[in-house]
Design a protein around this motif. Structure first.
Motif, PDB file in Angstrom:
ATOM      1  N   LYS A 129      41.812  36.086  40.576  1.00 47.33           N
ATOM      2  CA  LYS A 129      41.591  34.704  40.987  1.00 47.33           C
ATOM      3  C   LYS A 129      41.866  34.523  42.471  1.00 47.33           C
ATOM      4  CE  LYS A 129      42.978  29.984  39.810  1.00 47.33           C
ATOM      5  NZ  LYS A 129      43.879  29.156  38.974  1.00 47.33           N
ATOM      6  N   GLN A 130      40.912  33.912  43.180  1.00 47.69           N
ATOM      7  CA  GLN A 130      41.036  33.687  44.611  1.00 47.69           C
ATOM      8  C   GLN A 130      41.133  32.197  44.911  1.00 47.69           C
ATOM      9  OE1 GLN A 130      41.108  36.502  46.970  1.00 47.69           O
ATOM     10  NE2 GLN A 130      41.597  37.265  44.927  1.00 47.69           N
ATOM     11  N   ARG A 131      41.455  31.881  46.145  1.00 44.18           N
ATOM     12  CA  ARG A 131      41.548  30.487  46.571  1.00 44.18           C
ATOM     13  C   ARG A 131      40.162  29.843  46.563  1.00 44.18           C
ATOM     14  NH1 ARG A 131      46.229  29.024  49.331  1.00 44.18           N
ATOM     15  NH2 ARG A 131      47.634  30.742  49.854  1.00 44.18           N
ATOM     16  N   PRO A 132      40.112  28.512  46.373  1.00 36.59           N
ATOM     17  CA  PRO A 132      38.835  27.814  46.565  1.00 36.59           C
ATOM     18  C   PRO A 132      38.358  27.982  48.004  1.00 36.59           C
ATOM     19  CG  PRO A 132      40.446  26.410  45.458  1.00 36.59           C
ATOM     20  CD  PRO A 132      41.184  27.620  45.927  1.00 36.59           C
ATOM     21  N   SER A 133      37.045  27.992  48.190  1.00 39.13           N
ATOM     22  CA  SER A 133      36.494  28.218  49.528  1.00 39.13           C
ATOM     23  C   SER A 133      36.969  27.164  50.520  1.00 39.13           C
ATOM     24  CB  SER A 133      34.964  28.220  49.464  1.00 39.13           C
ATOM     25  OG  SER A 133      34.497  26.993  48.911  1.00 39.13           O
ATOM     26  N   ALA A 134      37.241  25.950  50.032  1.00 39.14           N
ATOM     27  CA  ALA A 134      37.702  24.897  50.941  1.00 39.14           C
ATOM     28  C   ALA A 134      39.040  25.237  51.569  1.00 39.14           C
ATOM     29  CB  ALA A 134      37.800  23.569  50.186  1.00 39.14           C
ATOM     30  N   GLU A 135      39.896  25.986  50.858  1.00 38.57           N
ATOM     31  CA  GLU A 135      41.201  26.373  51.400  1.00 38.57           C
ATOM     32  C   GLU A 135      41.104  27.551  52.352  1.00 38.57           C
ATOM     33  OE1 GLU A 135      44.157  27.037  48.473  1.00 38.57           O
ATOM     34  OE2 GLU A 135      43.731  25.214  47.345  1.00 38.57           O
TER      35      GLU A 135
END
Length: 638
Positions: free
Chosen positions: A243-249
């Protein structure tokens, strides 16, 4: 610090005539004195026997010397809540092999002088508040086998000099704000340096590595693909299952990385079309920005001094959303002053705040925390943090957490206050270490443990984003008249107030848009730190011992000899207790052990830990009656 060092040198020159100071060189004593002088809070008195009048470091707490007693080889001051900065003079301890300062509140940049410790094998600075980049000088630690920098606030990229660490076995960098790539796509190693062309991949020693919850972009080096996916989760990586961060972050870093690889394979005409399109889009974006700025200027911005130099003040506009506190009750200073008897009823104090007890006209008792800050020192950054913190606290609503009733913000006189519901029976710390032991029976302690676990489960899993207690310990647990526990986070203000001046310059340079560094985001990422602290708190509750005492040292170090051995496990129980259930003790020790010795491959959540406690601890009245003849009296008092 200079006076301490001068005194040590003078004493060693005098005592050296009698052969007393021959064991440890004056440089090493001075280096330790410099380290001590940079620590400004020592709540558990770890440094109480660091006596400048008797400079014999081998007898000081947390210090270990070589077998011959002529050099300091280990510093281990962990989980002691010390606050301060790390002195560069530690680089003079040339024979130091282990530097362990895990789980404290040390802050500021890590001095590059630590890279001079050529004999260092273990460096553990995890769970502190260090900021800035990782010093490239760490690449000189050629004998290092373990580096732990987890749960800090490090920024910047990984220095390529780390590729020199050929004997590294364990590397923990999780829960920071590091960016850039984990490795280079042209090589198989994590990093490539001039002296080590294979980086970490040049050594088969690396067994554990954790890069999770940072802002790394790009791909994972092939040599690290054997690590579990959890070692890379919470980043901005691509082509990965974890799981990765949302692109906005992830901001522009992740996007630029992908665009770079895409651009190399595109034809010229397509690149030209993209440039023209980008120009048009950029023009539209510029118009939108100018329109937004005009609207922004119409709204109320708060302009407060970031810092002062001489008689001049430097201002940076900080926009604070006027709607942020619309749903939070605002009290006037006058009604709080009336409730708290002209602010004469002080029940607590610190360098940064005063706590008053009061009673509102409508009946409920309240605790009022007043910020001890002069108006001229109250920055725009602090005001933004204050209002954001109030909004964050106001969303908490659980029976095992202290409820924020409202706030007070006035200019004349300058006032910033928080209003909480009052828990009238003091803190758990007071009852464990200063109260009467008979008030905290075994069953009552089990109920308190279950209440704390349920409160943390709510904060960690039922709130989005999660909320964590900045200093989770027995002082953060308040008790009602019937010993019902409530978690209250009063301590977060100490950290933000003490570092506001240091951060203000860098924040001002960002212009009108102010980003909160090292605050709420770190709070949301410190769930594992809370779980560790919960494990320590369990040991404190069942043993009745403080986190540190002179005769037995650190609580965790003392308990590890009993926590996993059933035949001696009962030695952990508070000797003041006449009765306890061994079945409860077993599950408490099991949960505490899981919290303190967390494994990256199996990180348990508070929901799982709470379930373990709830299903295996019996707090029924029948159990208490079997165990204690005082149960009837306690029931009557409740």
């Amino acid at each position: 610090m200079e006076s301490f060092a001068s005194l040590v040198v003078l004493l060693c020159l005098i005592l050296g005539l009698f052969g007393i100071c021959d064991s440890i060189s004056s440089n090493e004593v001075i280096a330790l004195g410099a380290f001590r002088s940079e620590v400004f809070e020592d709540p558990y008195q770890v440094f109480s026997n660091w006596n400048s009048l008797q400079p014999e470091p081998c007898l000081w707490s947390g210090i270990s010397c070589s077998p011959t007693g002529d050099h300091v080889v280990k510093i281990n001051i962990s989980h002691s809540a010390i606050k301060g900065f790390l002195s560069g003079d530690l680089g003079q301890l040339s024979f130091l092999e282990e530097l362990i300062l895990h789980g404290n509140k040390l802050r500021g940049p890590v001095p590059k002088e630590l890279g001079y410790l050529k004999n260092l094998r273990i460096l553990d600075l995890g769970m502190n508040q260090f900021t800035g980049p990782i010093p490239p000088e760490f690449g000189n630690l050629t004998k290092i086998v373990k580096i732990n920098l987890q749960s800090n606030e490090f920024t910047g990229k990984l220095p390529p000099e780390l590729g020199n660490l050929r004997y590294i076995e364990e590397l923990r960098l999780d829960r920071n704000k590091l960016g850039g790539t984990v490795g280079h796509s042209d090589h198989t190693g994590l990093y490539v340096s001039k002296t080590n062309l294979t980086g970490f991949c040049g050594s088969s020693q690396l067994r554990v590595a954790d890069f999770s919850y940072n802002f790394f972009v790009g791909c994972i080096p092939k040599c690290l693909e054997r690590l579990p996916g959890s070692s890379f989760q919470g980043n901005c990586l691509h082509k990965i299952n974890s799981k990765q961060r949302p692109s906005a972050e992830c901001g522009s870093n992740g996007r630029n990385h992908n665009l770079h690889h895409q651009a190399t394979s595109k034809p010229i005409w397509l690149l030209a079309l993209e440039i023209v399109t980008g120009t048009l889009v950029g023009s539209l974006f510029l118009v939108a920005v100018l329109t937004a700025v005009q609207k922004f200027n119409r709204k109320s911005s708060m302009i407060l001094p970031w810092k002062k130099a001489g008689s001049r003040k430097y201002y940076a506009p900080v926009y604070i959303d006027p709607e942020i506190l619309k749903d939070v009750t605002r009290f006037s200073r006058q009604e709080l002053e009336l409730a708290c008897e002209d602010f004469s009823n002080i029940i607590g104090s610190s360098r940064d705040s005063l706590v008053y007890k009061g009673t509102m006209k409508t009946g409920p008792e309240i605790a009022v925390i007043s910020m001890s800050m002069k108006e001229e020192l109250w920055t725009g950054y602090l005001e933004l943090y204050f209002q954001t913190e109030v909004a964050d606290l106001s969303r908490i609503n659980h029976e095992n957490t202290g409820k924020l009733l409202g706030y007070c913000r006035e200019s004349t006189p300058f006032t910033r206050m928080l209003v909480f519901e009052y828990a009238s029976n003091g803190t758990l710390y007071e009852h464990l270490h200063y109260g009467e032991a008979c008030q905290l029976s075994w069953t009552r302690r089990m109920k308190i443990i279950l209440g704390i676990a349920r409160g943390l489960k709510y904060l960690h899993t039922e709130l989005q984003p999660p909320f964590t207690i900045s200093e989770l310990n027995s002082n953060a647990v308040y008790l009602t008249d019937d010993f019902f526990p409530k978690l209250i986070d009063f301590e977060s203000w100490k950290t933000i107030l003490s570092r506001s001046e240091k951060n203000s310059g860098s924040i001002a340079s960002q212009g009108a848009i102010c980003v909160l560094p090292n605050s709420l985001e770190a709070r949301h990422l410190d769930v594992q730190g809370n779980i560790y602290a919960f494990g320590v708190l369990l040991l404190e509750i069942i043993s009745g011992r403080p986190l540190y005492c002179k005769d037995k040292g650190n609580l965790v170090d003392w308990a590890k000899d009993y926590i996993e051995m059933p035949e001696v496990m009962s030695y952990l129980v508070d000797p003041e207790l006449k009765h306890f259930r061994y079945e409860d003790l077993e599950v408490i020790c099991e949960v505490a052990n899981l919290c303190i010795h967390q494994r990256p491959t199996k990180l348990l959540s508070m929901k799982e830990l709470c379930t373990m406690l709830e299903t295996r601890i019996d707090t029924s009245v029948a159990i208490e009656f079997k165990a204690s003849s005082l149960a009837w009296a306690e029931l009557a008092l409740s």
